[in-house]
Enzyme design. Sequence first.
Site: not given
Length: 236
Positions: A139, A152
């Site tokens: 990501s 995250y």
Amino acid sequence: MTTDAPSENRPVVLITGASRGIGRAIAHELAADHHLILGGRDRDALESLVSELPSAEPFVADLSDPASLADAVGALELPHGLDGVVHSAGILVSGTVEELTAEDWTRSFALNVTAVAELTRGLLPALRTARGTVVTINSGSGYTSGAAGGAYSASKFALRALTDALRAEEKEHGVRVSSVHPGRTATDMQRELRSFEGGEYQEEDYMRPQTVAATVGLALRLPADAAIDSLSVRPR
């Protein structure tokens, strides 16, 4: 036509999180020239996807359960090795440090990091046999973090560290390791994030999953004399 065994001369690739979002797009991207092992927990969803593809089979496993994962890997038949594994499954855990519990942090790392390491470990003999390629879907949060994104981002930073280590360790065995870092993509996870942020989800604002899938296809299909170590792909 759907088959439970690889069609002749097709490279074999296992994809986690294959029943939805980016994982499903990757399955369709690779379907024309690969035999696919489609990973997920929902057998019905996987069987439905298998029926859409020329050469595929389901891989039903709970990635957060090491025993279940080991059993599923042990049941695979890979006589010629494994040409690739794409780690697309992941979980979004949002919240500030003040709000998050120890269980939240554990949940984030269990699927986004530990499961990747465990599945890769189980598949290494097959990957080495085929001199295959490991692709992790990371990501933009694997590079930067912000408020309420610590759990995250920390897991994605850790995933980047894992892929860096794996790349160095497996070079002598001929296994390539690619880390793909998509920006915001039109998936259910993005919808969940926008809901957490209190913003409107507008699909046209984000990359399509198929765009991310195309970058994964590039990493897997790259000629054997080169490797993509890390690739960041962002919305225009």
